[in-house]
Design a protein around this motif. Sequence first.
Motif, PDB file in Angstrom:
ATOM      1  N   GLN A 188       0.872  -1.173   0.000  1.00 42.04           N
ATOM      2  CA  GLN A 188       0.000   0.000   0.000  1.00 42.04           C
ATOM      3  C   GLN A 188       0.906   1.220   0.000  1.00 42.04           C
ATOM      4  O   GLN A 188       1.797   1.336   0.846  1.00 42.04           O
ATOM      5  CB  GLN A 188      -0.906   0.028   1.224  1.00 42.04           C
ATOM      6  CG  GLN A 188      -1.800   1.273   1.288  1.00 42.04           C
ATOM      7  CD  GLN A 188      -2.755   1.233   2.466  1.00 42.04           C
ATOM      8  OE1 GLN A 188      -3.585   0.330   2.591  1.00 42.04           O
ATOM      9  NE2 GLN A 188      -2.650   2.208   3.359  1.00 42.04           N
TER      10      GLN A 188
ATOM     11  N   GLY B  37       0.397   7.973  -2.589  1.00 33.23           N
ATOM     12  CA  GLY B  37       0.592   8.530  -3.915  1.00 33.23           C
ATOM     13  C   GLY B  37       1.122   9.949  -3.880  1.00 33.23           C
ATOM     14  O   GLY B  37       1.104  10.633  -2.844  1.00 33.23           O
TER      15      GLY B  37
ATOM     16  N   ASN C  54       1.868   6.820  -8.764  1.00 26.19           N
ATOM     17  CA  ASN C  54       0.518   6.285  -8.670  1.00 26.19           C
ATOM     18  C   ASN C  54       0.554   4.808  -9.018  1.00 26.19           C
ATOM     19  O   ASN C  54       1.625   4.224  -9.234  1.00 26.19           O
ATOM     20  CB  ASN C  54      -0.440   7.070  -9.567  1.00 26.19           C
ATOM     21  CG  ASN C  54      -0.014   7.067 -11.030  1.00 26.19           C
ATOM     22  OD1 ASN C  54       0.686   6.156 -11.485  1.00 26.19           O
ATOM     23  ND2 ASN C  54      -0.415   8.093 -11.776  1.00 26.19           N
ATOM     24  N   SER C  55      -0.610   4.203  -9.049  1.00 26.39           N
ATOM     25  CA  SER C  55      -0.660   2.760  -9.267  1.00 26.39           C
ATOM     26  C   SER C  55      -0.078   2.350 -10.618  1.00 26.39           C
ATOM     27  O   SER C  55       0.605   1.320 -10.727  1.00 26.39           O
ATOM     28  CB  SER C  55      -2.097   2.259  -9.133  1.00 26.39           C
ATOM     29  OG  SER C  55      -2.936   2.879 -10.090  1.00 26.39           O
TER      30      SER C  55
ATOM     31  N   ARG D  43      -5.630  -1.214  -6.838  1.00 27.97           N
ATOM     32  CA  ARG D  43      -6.694  -0.346  -6.350  1.00 27.97           C
ATOM     33  C   ARG D  43      -6.097   1.036  -6.058  1.00 27.97           C
ATOM     34  O   ARG D  43      -4.932   1.127  -5.659  1.00 27.97           O
ATOM     35  CB  ARG D  43      -7.330  -0.915  -5.068  1.00 27.97           C
ATOM     36  CG  ARG D  43      -7.675  -2.406  -5.165  1.00 27.97           C
ATOM     37  CD  ARG D  43      -8.338  -2.922  -3.909  1.00 27.97           C
ATOM     38  NE  ARG D  43      -8.315  -4.378  -3.856  1.00 27.97           N
ATOM     39  CZ  ARG D  43      -8.944  -5.120  -2.957  1.00 27.97           C
ATOM     40  NH1 ARG D  43      -9.666  -4.515  -2.000  1.00 27.97           N
ATOM     41  NH2 ARG D  43      -8.871  -6.433  -2.974  1.00 27.97           N
ATOM     42  N   GLU D  44      -6.900   2.064  -6.239  1.00 28.15           N
ATOM     43  CA  GLU D  44      -6.417   3.424  -6.003  1.00 28.15           C
ATOM     44  C   GLU D  44      -7.589   4.302  -5.569  1.00 28.15           C
ATOM     45  O   GLU D  44      -8.645   4.279  -6.196  1.00 28.15           O
ATOM     46  CB  GLU D  44      -5.770   3.988  -7.266  1.00 28.15           C
ATOM     47  CG  GLU D  44      -5.067   5.322  -7.063  1.00 28.15           C
ATOM     48  CD  GLU D  44      -4.052   5.611  -8.160  1.00 28.15           C
ATOM     49  OE1 GLU D  44      -3.282   6.577  -8.004  1.00 28.15           O
ATOM     50  OE2 GLU D  44      -4.009   4.861  -9.167  1.00 28.15           O
ATOM     51  N   GLU D  45      -7.368   5.054  -4.474  1.00 28.62           N
ATOM     52  CA  GLU D  45      -8.428   5.906  -3.938  1.00 28.62           C
ATOM     53  C   GLU D  45      -7.845   7.197  -3.391  1.00 28.62           C
ATOM     54  O   GLU D  45      -6.653   7.280  -3.082  1.00 28.62           O
ATOM     55  CB  GLU D  45      -9.192   5.180  -2.821  1.00 28.62           C
ATOM     56  CG  GLU D  45      -9.963   3.953  -3.300  1.00 28.62           C
ATOM     57  CD  GLU D  45     -10.702   3.237  -2.185  1.00 28.62           C
ATOM     58  OE1 GLU D  45     -11.373   2.239  -2.477  1.00 28.62           O
ATOM     59  OE2 GLU D  45     -10.606   3.674  -1.012  1.00 28.62           O
ATOM     60  N   ARG D  46      -8.722   8.180  -3.251  1.00 28.35           N
ATOM     61  CA  ARG D  46      -8.352   9.478  -2.685  1.00 28.35           C
ATOM     62  C   ARG D  46      -9.337   9.822  -1.558  1.00 28.35           C
ATOM     63  O   ARG D  46     -10.229  10.641  -1.739  1.00 28.35           O
ATOM     64  CB  ARG D  46      -8.333  10.548  -3.779  1.00 28.35           C
ATOM     65  CG  ARG D  46      -7.134  10.413  -4.716  1.00 28.35           C
ATOM     66  CD  ARG D  46      -7.227  11.366  -5.899  1.00 28.35           C
ATOM     67  NE  ARG D  46      -5.971  11.450  -6.630  1.00 28.35           N
ATOM     68  CZ  ARG D  46      -5.535  10.538  -7.495  1.00 28.35           C
ATOM     69  NH1 ARG D  46      -6.289   9.460  -7.734  1.00 28.35           N
ATOM     70  NH2 ARG D  46      -4.366  10.686  -8.111  1.00 28.35           N
TER      71      ARG D  46
ATOM     72  N   HIS E 276      -4.053  10.254  -0.761  1.00 31.18           N
ATOM     73  CA  HIS E 276      -3.879   9.507  -2.013  1.00 31.18           C
ATOM     74  C   HIS E 276      -3.242   8.174  -1.670  1.00 31.18           C
ATOM     75  O   HIS E 276      -2.108   8.122  -1.198  1.00 31.18           O
ATOM     76  CB  HIS E 276      -2.993  10.301  -2.979  1.00 31.18           C
ATOM     77  CG  HIS E 276      -2.780   9.664  -4.309  1.00 31.18           C
ATOM     78  ND1 HIS E 276      -1.818  10.085  -5.207  1.00 31.18           N
ATOM     79  CD2 HIS E 276      -3.414   8.621  -4.923  1.00 31.18           C
ATOM     80  CE1 HIS E 276      -1.873   9.355  -6.297  1.00 31.18           C
ATOM     81  NE2 HIS E 276      -2.823   8.446  -6.144  1.00 31.18           N
ATOM     82  N   ARG E 277      -3.991   7.093  -1.842  1.00 32.98           N
ATOM     83  CA  ARG E 277      -3.516   5.757  -1.511  1.00 32.98           C
ATOM     84  C   ARG E 277      -3.730   4.824  -2.705  1.00 32.98           C
ATOM     85  O   ARG E 277      -4.729   4.928  -3.411  1.00 32.98           O
ATOM     86  CB  ARG E 277      -4.279   5.188  -0.309  1.00 32.98           C
ATOM     87  CG  ARG E 277      -4.178   6.018   0.962  1.00 32.98           C
ATOM     88  CD  ARG E 277      -2.827   5.872   1.621  1.00 32.98           C
ATOM     89  NE  ARG E 277      -2.793   6.610   2.883  1.00 32.98           N
ATOM     90  CZ  ARG E 277      -2.387   7.866   3.003  1.00 32.98           C
ATOM     91  NH1 ARG E 277      -2.011   8.541   1.925  1.00 32.98           N
ATOM     92  NH2 ARG E 277      -2.370   8.456   4.181  1.00 32.98           N
ATOM     93  N   PHE E 278      -2.778   3.926  -2.905  1.00 36.69           N
ATOM     94  CA  PHE E 278      -3.021   2.849  -3.872  1.00 36.69           C
ATOM     95  C   PHE E 278      -2.414   1.550  -3.374  1.00 36.69           C
ATOM     96  O   PHE E 278      -1.487   1.550  -2.551  1.00 36.69           O
ATOM     97  CB  PHE E 278      -2.523   3.214  -5.275  1.00 36.69           C
ATOM     98  CG  PHE E 278      -1.040   3.395  -5.435  1.00 36.69           C
ATOM     99  CD1 PHE E 278      -0.200   2.323  -5.728  1.00 36.69           C
ATOM    100  CD2 PHE E 278      -0.469   4.663  -5.336  1.00 36.69           C
ATOM    101  CE1 PHE E 278       1.158   2.505  -5.901  1.00 36.69           C
ATOM    102  CE2 PHE E 278       0.893   4.858  -5.510  1.00 36.69           C
ATOM    103  CZ  PHE E 278       1.712   3.765  -5.796  1.00 36.69           C
TER     104      PHE E 278
END
Length: 247
Positions: free
Chosen positions: A138, A141, A163-164, A182-185, A237-239
């Motif tokens: 994990q 980003g 990023n991913s 997977r990628e989310e903000r 920002h996580r991926f």
Amino acid sequence: MQAIPSYDVLIGEAVGVPLVGWEFAWTDGRAVGSDPSWSFPEMARRLLRRAGSLLDLDTGGGELLAELAPLPAHTVAVESWAPNTPVARDRLGPFGVSVLTELPGGEDEFDVVLSRHGRLPADDIARLLRPGGTLLTQQVGSDDLADLNAALGAPIPHPKKWNSQVAVDALEEAGLEVTDVREERPLLSFHDVGAIVYQLRAVPWQVRDFNPQRYDRELRRIDAIIRTEGRFSVTAHRFLVQATRPA
């Protein structure tokens, strides 16, 4: 409703809190959010059920790894940031975990490699994974908390895009097969300005020249927003990427 302490009191408290490992308990209830919809610990636990060996990259103070116990018989953690290394050794020693300051030099050693908010050296991971072994990472980003930097008038922390897709390209080039992306903000809401100061002390690369005196005017502006609106929200920002080394 309890009154928020004065600006000077909040800043004084946040500056005086000792920083030990990656422990953010001081901000519980004061900074809320930033967690993505997936659970990295739960995904890691599923992998460890059938693993005989584990490498944890950039373990911090060993907080997550200790949470994942019981651990495989052969578990190695890496932590190169000097303030964290003794904390990790003290925490992980009772679990029989070796804490190194550099990556192991061997090959085909680990069934699982974990990296939560740590480095992602694709070629070394491919070297260290056994055939059929799995990487779970994990990452933070490059857009993480960029709007906090903007509110402070500070430079962006990550000039290169991270990023991913960038991570997937590097892992695939190293010969790994990517199986999950997977990628989310998610939002992160600060409920007092002291939590922001603590965050920036704990993560010094977010604003590299940060101290409360240098950013006093901007912090007071954010403090006023919190007192009016109840929070100051920014975007994290996580991926997540999972990949395997072909058998």
